[in-house]
Design a protein around this motif. Structure first.
Motif, PDB file in Angstrom:
ATOM      1  N   SER A   6       0.824  -1.209   0.000  1.00  0.00           N
ATOM      2  CA  SER A   6       0.000   0.000   0.000  1.00  0.00           C
ATOM      3  C   SER A   6       0.858   1.259   0.000  1.00  0.00           C
ATOM      4  O   SER A   6       0.529   2.248  -0.664  1.00  0.00           O
ATOM      5  CB  SER A   6      -0.959   0.003   1.191  1.00  0.00           C
ATOM      6  N   ASP A  15      -3.774  10.265  -3.826  1.00  0.00           N
ATOM      7  CA  ASP A  15      -4.430  11.539  -3.513  1.00  0.00           C
ATOM      8  C   ASP A  15      -4.010  12.052  -2.141  1.00  0.00           C
ATOM      9  O   ASP A  15      -3.829  13.264  -1.948  1.00  0.00           O
ATOM     10  CB  ASP A  15      -5.960  11.372  -3.552  1.00  0.00           C
ATOM     11  N   TYR A  16      -3.858  11.143  -1.161  1.00  0.00           N
ATOM     12  CA  TYR A  16      -3.423  11.573   0.171  1.00  0.00           C
ATOM     13  C   TYR A  16      -2.019  12.172   0.081  1.00  0.00           C
ATOM     14  O   TYR A  16      -1.724  13.194   0.705  1.00  0.00           O
ATOM     15  CB  TYR A  16      -3.437  10.404   1.147  1.00  0.00           C
ATOM     16  N   GLN A  53      -1.921  15.956   1.133  1.00  0.00           N
ATOM     17  CA  GLN A  53      -1.488  16.089   2.523  1.00  0.00           C
ATOM     18  C   GLN A  53       0.034  16.090   2.687  1.00  0.00           C
ATOM     19  O   GLN A  53       0.578  16.920   3.415  1.00  0.00           O
ATOM     20  CB  GLN A  53      -2.086  14.959   3.362  1.00  0.00           C
ATOM     21  N   VAL A  84      -2.376   7.689   9.425  1.00  0.00           N
ATOM     22  CA  VAL A  84      -3.405   7.540   8.394  1.00  0.00           C
ATOM     23  C   VAL A  84      -3.666   6.052   8.220  1.00  0.00           C
ATOM     24  O   VAL A  84      -2.735   5.241   8.197  1.00  0.00           O
ATOM     25  CB  VAL A  84      -2.970   8.194   7.061  1.00  0.00           C
ATOM     26  N   ALA A  85      -4.929   5.685   8.137  1.00  0.00           N
ATOM     27  CA  ALA A  85      -5.305   4.277   7.979  1.00  0.00           C
ATOM     28  C   ALA A  85      -4.801   3.748   6.643  1.00  0.00           C
ATOM     29  O   ALA A  85      -4.739   4.475   5.639  1.00  0.00           O
ATOM     30  CB  ALA A  85      -6.818   4.123   8.066  1.00  0.00           C
ATOM     31  N   ASP A  86      -4.435   2.475   6.627  1.00  0.00           N
ATOM     32  CA  ASP A  86      -3.931   1.852   5.414  1.00  0.00           C
ATOM     33  C   ASP A  86      -4.920   2.003   4.258  1.00  0.00           C
ATOM     34  O   ASP A  86      -4.519   2.272   3.123  1.00  0.00           O
ATOM     35  CB  ASP A  86      -3.652   0.369   5.695  1.00  0.00           C
ATOM     36  N   ALA A  87      -6.207   1.856   4.555  1.00  0.00           N
ATOM     37  CA  ALA A  87      -7.225   1.950   3.500  1.00  0.00           C
ATOM     38  C   ALA A  87      -7.359   3.361   2.944  1.00  0.00           C
ATOM     39  O   ALA A  87      -7.840   3.543   1.813  1.00  0.00           O
ATOM     40  CB  ALA A  87      -8.584   1.489   4.052  1.00  0.00           C
ATOM     41  N   ASP A  88      -6.924   4.371   3.709  1.00  0.00           N
ATOM     42  CA  ASP A  88      -7.042   5.766   3.274  1.00  0.00           C
ATOM     43  C   ASP A  88      -5.772   6.294   2.622  1.00  0.00           C
ATOM     44  O   ASP A  88      -5.744   7.441   2.158  1.00  0.00           O
ATOM     45  CB  ASP A  88      -7.393   6.662   4.471  1.00  0.00           C
ATOM     46  N   PHE A  89      -4.720   5.468   2.622  1.00  0.00           N
ATOM     47  CA  PHE A  89      -3.448   5.946   2.074  1.00  0.00           C
ATOM     48  C   PHE A  89      -3.393   5.629   0.581  1.00  0.00           C
ATOM     49  O   PHE A  89      -3.365   4.467   0.172  1.00  0.00           O
ATOM     50  CB  PHE A  89      -2.271   5.297   2.791  1.00  0.00           C
ATOM     51  N   ASP A  90      -3.389   6.667  -0.230  1.00  0.00           N
ATOM     52  CA  ASP A  90      -3.362   6.499  -1.690  1.00  0.00           C
ATOM     53  C   ASP A  90      -2.651   7.708  -2.298  1.00  0.00           C
ATOM     54  O   ASP A  90      -2.221   8.632  -1.578  1.00  0.00           O
ATOM     55  CB  ASP A  90      -4.784   6.359  -2.235  1.00  0.00           C
TER      56      ASP A  90
END
Length: 374
Positions: A211, A329-330, A334, A321-327
């Motif tokens: 991820s 775009d983040y 950010q 940051v949660a693994d599922a929210d890390f992409d």
């Protein structure tokens, strides 16, 4: 004096053990330090590289769920304890310091009163690095002379005391003594990074993290266009796809991808911020050098990785940051603004350093010697 350090299997158990071994030698070069391990763990490589003798015992993996293998556990424990007891006797150990995992449990059980020439019990010092204590250390704490922990509320308790002694995580001196500013130019030259501009360090442990790899590499073009260079350790078994460099971008930033980093001290010195998992050892090292970080906890397990990072984040030294929210775009929305704000990075770095425990290895070593001399 003879000291046994028991912490094998993963780097999270081995590195604190070796940091304490180094600290013991700094306090008294005549001390004999021996590491306990198994043939399965990273200790077969890491311990000899650091110059310490390694004694191997049969592994005793502790199943987390009921399996047919569970029936074999008592026999495995007895065999491993017997082998460990023989090593303790042969080395005439004065104290055992354990760091959890399947190497530490036999050491804790074998340290009791023996027969023959060793009728005394060997004192035990237990160190818990994680925010949630493991089974081995919970068992060891019941018979330990001292129980130490990296963070409060880890769920491990000393005999007669409600909480373990808070000492932080022992970290090797090459990290705790690192002057990032003094080494920055040389470290960047070592990796071929630009001398100027922000540098983002990305690593997901010794094997990498998919991820993290996908999230950061997917934002490679935006990072370079924003003037942010990247040093990315993607793992020896992983690969990442990067866009072709744009010669017309007007940016001197570079994206350097490597399978593995052998010189983490130089990587920390070269960087202005990091994106990483939040294993106990990772958090300890990153905060010890005062590096701002975005922690992406491993989404599996019992949630201990998030708990490991919370004290540093609460001080202002990083983000979670949660693994599922890390992409990608983040990273774009950010991470890039954070890296372009120099004053903000300096504040976060100071907060991270304040949250760390640079003297943990020496403090644990002193406690070990106190118990041995008792």
């Amino acid at each position: 004096m003879s000291v046994i350090v028991a912490g094998g299997g993963t780097a999270g158990h081995i590195e604190p053990a070796l940091a304490v071994a180094d600290a013991l030698h700094r306090l008294d070069p005549s001390i004999r330090v021996t590491a306990l391990g198994t043939s399965r763990g990273l200790e077969t490589t890491l311990v000899p590289e650091r110059g310490y003798p390694l004694e191997l015992i049969p592994p005793v993996p502790l199943p987390r769920k009921p399996t047919p293998d569970l029936a074999k556990l008592p026999a495995r424990v007895r065999a491993s304890v017997k082998a460990t007891r023989e090593i303790i006797d042969r080395l005439d150990a004065d104290v055992i310091v354990g760091f959890g995992g399947y190497v530490a449990l036999p050491a804790y059980l074998a340290a009791g009163k023996g027969v023959g020439r060793r009728r005394r019990a060997v004192p035990i010092v237990v160190h818990e690095a994680n925010a949630k204590a493991g089974i081995a250390n919970k068992i060891g704490a019941r018979r330990a002379a001292r129980v130490l922990a990296a963070v409060p509320d880890s769920g491990i308790h000393a005999r007669g005391r409600s909480e373990a002694e808070l000492v932080g995580i022992p970290v090797r001196s090459s990290i705790t003594g690192l002057d990032r500013e003094a080494f920055r130019a040389g470290a960047r030259a070592h990796f071929g990074l630009p001398a100027e501009g922000p540098v983002l360090l990305v690593f997901g442990g010794s094997q990498g993290a998919r991820s993290l790899n996908e999230g950061v590499s997917g934002a490679a073009k935006a990072l370079v266009a924003a003037g942010v260079s990247v040093l990315h350790a993607h793992g020896p078994k992983n690969t990442i796809e990067l866009p072709e460099p744009d010669p017309n971008s007007g940016s001197d930033a570079l994206y350097i991808a490597v399978p593995y980093l052998t010189r983490m001290d130089l990587a920390y010195a070269a960087a202005d911020a990091a994106i990483c998992r939040s294993g106990a050892m990772t958090v300890a090292e990153v905060s010890a050098v005062g590096l701002p970080a975005v922690y992406v906890p491993l989404p599996h397990g019992n949630g201990e990785q998030e708990l490991n990072a919370k004290p540093v984040v609460a001080q202002g030294g990083g983000r979670i940051v949660a693994d599922a929210d890390f992409d990608p775009d983040y990273v774009v929305n950010q991470v890039i603004p954070m890296l372009r704000d120099r004053e903000r990075l300096l504040q976060m770095g100071r907060a991270a350093a304040d949250a760390g425990h640079r003297d943990a290895a020496i403090e644990v070593a002193r406690i070990v010697l106190e118990e041995a001399r008792r």
